[in-house]
Design an enzyme around this catalytic site. Sequence first.
Site, PDB file in Angstrom:
ATOM      1  N   GLU A  15     -14.266 -63.795 -58.569  1.00 58.22           N
ATOM      2  CA  GLU A  15     -14.554 -64.932 -57.698  1.00 58.22           C
ATOM      3  C   GLU A  15     -14.794 -66.215 -58.493  1.00 58.22           C
ATOM      4  O   GLU A  15     -15.400 -67.172 -57.999  1.00 58.22           O
ATOM      5  CB  GLU A  15     -15.767 -64.624 -56.824  1.00 58.22           C
ATOM      6  CG  GLU A  15     -15.560 -63.443 -55.887  1.00 58.22           C
ATOM      7  CD  GLU A  15     -16.798 -63.116 -55.080  1.00 58.22           C
ATOM      8  OE1 GLU A  15     -17.129 -63.891 -54.169  1.00 58.22           O
ATOM      9  OE2 GLU A  15     -17.441 -62.091 -55.372  1.00 58.22           O
ATOM     10  N   SER A 149     -15.930 -61.984 -51.192  1.00 60.42           N
ATOM     11  CA  SER A 149     -14.756 -62.766 -50.790  1.00 60.42           C
ATOM     12  C   SER A 149     -13.614 -61.909 -50.250  1.00 60.42           C
ATOM     13  O   SER A 149     -12.449 -62.296 -50.298  1.00 60.42           O
ATOM     14  CB  SER A 149     -14.243 -63.628 -51.961  1.00 60.42           C
ATOM     15  OG  SER A 149     -15.200 -64.587 -52.320  1.00 60.42           O
ATOM     16  N   TYR A 215     -10.167 -68.848 -47.503  1.00 58.27           N
ATOM     17  CA  TYR A 215      -9.971 -69.941 -48.452  1.00 58.27           C
ATOM     18  C   TYR A 215      -8.639 -70.682 -48.362  1.00 58.27           C
ATOM     19  O   TYR A 215      -8.492 -71.742 -48.952  1.00 58.27           O
ATOM     20  CB  TYR A 215     -10.139 -69.402 -49.875  1.00 58.27           C
ATOM     21  CG  TYR A 215     -11.479 -68.757 -50.105  1.00 58.27           C
ATOM     22  CD1 TYR A 215     -12.659 -69.499 -50.037  1.00 58.27           C
ATOM     23  CD2 TYR A 215     -11.582 -67.395 -50.379  1.00 58.27           C
ATOM     24  CE1 TYR A 215     -13.891 -68.904 -50.231  1.00 58.27           C
ATOM     25  CE2 TYR A 215     -12.818 -66.788 -50.585  1.00 58.27           C
ATOM     26  CZ  TYR A 215     -13.962 -67.551 -50.513  1.00 58.27           C
ATOM     27  OH  TYR A 215     -15.184 -66.954 -50.710  1.00 58.27           O
ATOM     28  N   ARG A 254     -26.631 -65.310 -46.634  1.00 56.14           N
ATOM     29  CA  ARG A 254     -25.846 -65.209 -45.415  1.00 56.14           C
ATOM     30  C   ARG A 254     -25.588 -63.741 -45.096  1.00 56.14           C
ATOM     31  O   ARG A 254     -25.335 -62.947 -46.004  1.00 56.14           O
ATOM     32  CB  ARG A 254     -24.508 -65.927 -45.606  1.00 56.14           C
ATOM     33  CG  ARG A 254     -23.918 -66.545 -44.354  1.00 56.14           C
ATOM     34  CD  ARG A 254     -22.525 -67.088 -44.592  1.00 56.14           C
ATOM     35  NE  ARG A 254     -21.599 -66.000 -44.881  1.00 56.14           N
ATOM     36  CZ  ARG A 254     -20.925 -65.874 -46.030  1.00 56.14           C
ATOM     37  NH1 ARG A 254     -21.098 -66.764 -46.996  1.00 56.14           N
ATOM     38  NH2 ARG A 254     -20.097 -64.874 -46.202  1.00 56.14           N
ATOM     39  N   ASP A 256     -23.278 -61.162 -42.547  1.00 54.99           N
ATOM     40  CA  ASP A 256     -22.129 -61.083 -41.658  1.00 54.99           C
ATOM     41  C   ASP A 256     -22.288 -59.915 -40.688  1.00 54.99           C
ATOM     42  O   ASP A 256     -22.732 -58.826 -41.088  1.00 54.99           O
ATOM     43  CB  ASP A 256     -20.842 -60.906 -42.466  1.00 54.99           C
ATOM     44  CG  ASP A 256     -20.629 -62.033 -43.469  1.00 54.99           C
ATOM     45  OD1 ASP A 256     -21.054 -63.165 -43.178  1.00 54.99           O
ATOM     46  OD2 ASP A 256     -20.035 -61.782 -44.534  1.00 54.99           O
ATOM     47  N   GLU A 269     -22.408 -57.036 -44.247  1.00 51.71           N
ATOM     48  CA  GLU A 269     -22.915 -57.174 -45.613  1.00 51.71           C
ATOM     49  C   GLU A 269     -23.746 -58.441 -45.746  1.00 51.71           C
ATOM     50  O   GLU A 269     -23.777 -59.278 -44.844  1.00 51.71           O
ATOM     51  CB  GLU A 269     -21.774 -57.188 -46.627  1.00 51.71           C
ATOM     52  CG  GLU A 269     -20.744 -58.282 -46.416  1.00 51.71           C
ATOM     53  CD  GLU A 269     -19.574 -58.154 -47.385  1.00 51.71           C
ATOM     54  OE1 GLU A 269     -19.456 -59.021 -48.261  1.00 51.71           O
ATOM     55  OE2 GLU A 269     -18.791 -57.193 -47.259  1.00 51.71           O
ATOM     56  N   ASN A 271     -24.818 -61.758 -48.390  1.00 48.29           N
ATOM     57  CA  ASN A 271     -24.379 -62.588 -49.511  1.00 48.29           C
ATOM     58  C   ASN A 271     -25.590 -63.386 -49.985  1.00 48.29           C
ATOM     59  O   ASN A 271     -26.097 -64.241 -49.258  1.00 48.29           O
ATOM     60  CB  ASN A 271     -23.253 -63.519 -49.036  1.00 48.29           C
ATOM     61  CG  ASN A 271     -22.628 -64.317 -50.154  1.00 48.29           C
ATOM     62  OD1 ASN A 271     -23.288 -64.678 -51.115  1.00 48.29           O
ATOM     63  ND2 ASN A 271     -21.350 -64.605 -50.014  1.00 48.29           N
ATOM     64  N   GLY A 275     -21.199 -69.457 -50.702  1.00 51.72           N
ATOM     65  CA  GLY A 275     -20.355 -70.528 -51.209  1.00 51.72           C
ATOM     66  C   GLY A 275     -20.857 -71.898 -50.771  1.00 51.72           C
ATOM     67  O   GLY A 275     -21.489 -72.044 -49.727  1.00 51.72           O
TER      68      GLY A 275
END
Length: 305
Positions: A15, A149, A215, A254, A256, A269, A271, A275
Site C-alpha cells: 500500500e 485496500s 482508488y 474506520r 467497514d 474489518e 482500519n 487513508g
Amino acid sequence: MNKKIAVLLGGNSSERAISIKSGQAVLKSLLKSGFQAYPIDLCTYSIMQLTKEMCDKAYIALHGKGGEDGSIQGVLEYLKIPYTGSGIMASSISIDKFRTKLLWKSIGLLTAPNVYITKKNKKSSYSFEIKKILKLGFPVVVKPNSQGSSIGITIVSSVEEIDHAMHLAFEYDKNILIEKFIQGREYTVSILNNQILPPIHILTKNYFYDYNAKYKSSSTQYFCPSGLNKIQEIELKKIVLSAWNIIGCSGCGRIDVILDKENNFWLLEVNTIPGMTERSLLPMSAKEFGISFDALVLSILRISI
C-alpha cells in the site's frame, strides 16, 4: 508554532503508493497550520534516526504491514516519541482479520463465518480445508489475512475457482481468510477520539468495493448522509463503538460493515490508519460532521499516544 512533526509515509508495503498520497496531504496540512513538519519515507530512512531529528511527535501515515501492525508503534514507544493512532496491541490485532473477528464474536457481534488457512509446503494438500470451505456455501471471499485496500481479494463462486484465488491471496500473506460472502449494502463508519462520525454508504458497479473501486473508478458513489433511518444509525453506532473498544483502538480509525437483506449489520474489518487522500472516507465523513481536513489532521495529532 515550533513543534517539529515527522510524517511517516511510504514504507515498503503493498500500500506504499496510497501511503505516500496520504502522507503528502497530511504534510501539506501541517505546514499550513504552522508546524515544522517534514516527510520520512521509511523505505529509505531508518526509523532509529528519528531521535537525532529531535521531533516532538510522529504522524503515522503508513498503511499496511510495517505501519498498521504494531511494529512501528513499538519502535516509537522505545524511542519515547509520541505518535498518532492506536497503540501496539490494538494495531497488531486489527491488522489480523481472523483474530479481530474472534474478538468480535466473543461479545456477540456479527461477522461472516470463515476458514483460516496457513500456507503449507508445495507437497501438502488443502483438501481438508476445502471441505470446510464448501460448508460455508458459495460465494465466498478469499483474502490475505493481513492486507488492506482490498489487495489480493477474490470473490469465488465455485470450487474450481478456489485454487487460483488461494494462490493469489498467498502471494500477499502466508495466512489467508476465506469467509462467506454477505450480500447487501456496504457502509463505513469513522471514529475520532471515540466520537462516531456520520456513516457513509458506498455504492460501486463492481461486484464488491475492490482496489479499483476505491482508488481508480470514477463510477463509485459515496452517500453521506448514508440514507439509514434513525434507528439503524443508532444501532450501527452502538455496534461500531463496541467493535472499536473490544480491540482497544484509540485515536482515529474506520470500521467497514455490510447491511444484509434482513437488516443485520455484519462487521467486515477495522482500519486503524485510514487513508487521507482526496478519495478517502475519513475526511469525507469528518466534513459532513463539520470538521475540515486541516481540523481533522490537528485533531488526530492532539490525541496522539
